[in-house]
Motif scaffolding. Structure first.
Motif, short mmCIF file in Angstrom:
data_model
loop_
_atom_site.label_atom_id
_atom_site.label_comp_id
_atom_site.label_asym_id
_atom_site.label_seq_id
_atom_site.Cartn_x
_atom_site.Cartn_y
_atom_site.Cartn_z
N ILE A 7 1.11 -1.21 -0.05
CA ILE A 7 0.02 0.06 0.02
C ILE A 7 0.76 1.16 -0.04
O ILE A 7 1.83 1.49 0.78
N SER A 9 0.48 5.36 0.50
CA SER A 9 -0.36 6.34 0.84
C SER A 9 0.18 7.69 0.86
O SER A 9 1.45 7.95 0.58
N VAL A 68 -15.14 5.19 1.48
CA VAL A 68 -13.90 4.31 1.30
C VAL A 68 -14.05 2.77 1.30
O VAL A 68 -13.52 2.13 0.76
N THR A 69 -14.87 2.55 2.46
CA THR A 69 -15.07 1.11 2.85
C THR A 69 -15.64 0.36 1.79
O THR A 69 -15.37 -0.88 1.31
N VAL A 72 -13.32 -0.20 -1.21
CA VAL A 72 -12.24 -1.28 -0.82
C VAL A 72 -13.26 -2.67 -1.06
O VAL A 72 -12.51 -3.73 -1.65
N LEU A 76 -12.17 -2.92 -5.03
CA LEU A 76 -10.51 -3.01 -4.67
C LEU A 76 -10.09 -4.45 -4.60
O LEU A 76 -9.26 -5.06 -5.17
N VAL A 92 -1.27 -0.87 -4.55
CA VAL A 92 -2.45 -0.07 -4.16
C VAL A 92 -2.09 1.27 -3.82
O VAL A 92 -1.28 1.68 -2.47
N LEU A 94 -3.16 4.81 -2.78
CA LEU A 94 -4.41 5.16 -2.22
C LEU A 94 -4.76 6.69 -2.65
O LEU A 94 -3.75 7.34 -2.91
N THR A 102 -7.48 1.29 7.50
CA THR A 102 -8.53 0.72 7.13
C THR A 102 -8.27 -0.36 6.02
O THR A 102 -8.81 -1.37 5.87
N VAL A 103 -7.79 0.28 4.95
CA VAL A 103 -7.58 -0.72 3.81
C VAL A 103 -6.51 -1.80 3.92
O VAL A 103 -6.74 -3.03 3.50
#
Length: 382
Positions: A7, A9, A68-69, A72, A76, A92, A94, A102-103
């Motif tokens: 990830i 970010s 966002v949830t 994903v 995603l 990934v 973001l 969270t992710v």
């Protein structure tokens, strides 16, 4: 065999995308996925899939609920699974204001990803000049047009702090003098996290699966690995560690000065009138959040300890003192040119006096509680 997933970010899109480009170039066969959330509040999200050669797919995703949830869960994870059979590494990337925790937890704990994907790193890319300004900024995300959903009331600085403190590695870009200052600041905000200029090789991202539970424990208030006393040039970290309970009104009266005179502060504390509850302190750029983080372990029957995580039990053991158990005041304050003596004396003045402490919890329960409007509302809505 599982495919590594990293990830990336960062609030600042240019250094974030540049880091993703670097990862794609360094790992043949790798693929990156990015969700543009500028219109997520309308239920529309643009998904971009690319490799080192360019864009492979550009697709508009429509979600039942714009958040966002949902992005994903509904797009995603299925997309990552569809690419897992052909990619050597999945990156990934973001959206600006998405917090990586969270992710990361969604990817690590989803039943369909456990055996096919392995999360190997959480990198945060930073623009050196903007990061040092943004961590001090009290703007909301909405004011900057960076919100990730309708009604997103978060502040720019709090998101940046979480992106920094949760990461497994930090990559900083910019002019040499800006990078030098940013690395000094990061050394206080996240002293145990590797941080390096972007012109060095990126962190390794194809190794073992990272432990998401331990990653969360590093930042959760009950188990957080808080910075130690330190000074680098003008930047200081001041640690306040005491055992006596705090008087709620005196602390409340001191809050404004404590949070406006410092850039970042966090930790755990206990109020005399709430002596069974571990309270979390989280402040950045003058904005503070105080939350109930659950009971102190000393208040629970011993059998209940087995239900707590190893990190929670270890943190309690390290803080343990008879007869208080794991109750502790442990707050850290970070900022330039801090008046250490003033901060410590102000906090010490908020503790119960010796006579107040001897009066006992029955008397403490009757103290006026200005924090009730926040903490009791929290309990009501839980």
């Amino acid at each position: 065999m599982s495919v590594p997933v990293v990830i990336v970010s960062g609030l600042h899109p240019e250094p974030r995308s540049a880091l993703v480009d670097r990862l794609l170039a360094d790992h043949p066969g790798s693929v990156a996925i990015h969700h543009d959330l500028r219109e997520v509040s309308t239920g529309r999200v643009q998904r971009v899939v690319r490799n080192a050669s360019g864009t492979l797919d550009l697709h508009e995703v429509r979600l039942a609920h714009g958040c966002v949830t949902c992005t994903v869960r509904e797009d995603l994870i299925p997309e990552l699974l569809s690419l897992a059979g052909s990619a050597s590494l999945l990156v990934v990337e973001l959206w600006d204001s998405v917090e990586p925790r969270t992710v990361a937890e969604a990817l690590a704990w989803h039943e369909d990803t456990v055996h096919r994907l392995r999360l190997t790193g959480v990198l945060t890319a930073l623009d050196a000049a903007r990061a040092t300004d943004d961590i001090c900024c009290d703007d909301t995300l909405a004011a900057r047009g960076r919100h990730a959903a309708a009604g997103d009331a978060r502040h720019l600085a709090e998101v940046l702090a979480r992106q920094i403190e949760y990461a497994t590695a930090l990559v900083v870009s910019g002019a040499e003098e800006d990078v030098e200052l940013a690395l000094a600041v990061l050394g206080h905000l996240a002293p145990t996290t590797p941080a390096a200029p972007s012109d060095l090789a990126p962190p390794a991202v194809t190794g073992a699966r990272i432990d998401v539970e331990m990653l969360g424990a590093r930042v959760d208030p009950a188990t957080a690995q808080l910075p130690c006393d330190a000074r680098t040039g003008e930047i200081s970290t001041v640690v306040w560690h005491r055992l006596r309970p705090l008087h709620p009104q005196r602390l409340f009266d001191a809050v404004d000065e404590l949070v406006t005179e410092t850039v970042r502060s966090r930790g755990r504390f206990w109020l005399a009138n709430r002596h069974e509850r571990l309270l979390a302190w989280d402040a950045v750029a003058g904005v503070i959040t105080v939350e109930d983080a659950g009971p102190w372990l000393v208040t629970l029957p011993e059998a209940a300890w087995e239900m707590e995580s190893p990190a929670r039990r270890m943190a309690a053991t390290l803080d343990w003192s008879a007869p208080l158990g794991d109750r502790v005041q442990h707050l850290v304050f970070i900022g330039p040119d801090l008046d250490r003596d003033r901060i410590l004396s102000l906090l010490d003045s908020c503790l119960l006096t010796e006579s107040e402490a001897l009066a006992g919890s029955d008397v403490w329960a009757g103290y006026p509680d200005p924090f009730a409007s926040v903490l009791d509302l929290e309990e009501t809505s839980a």
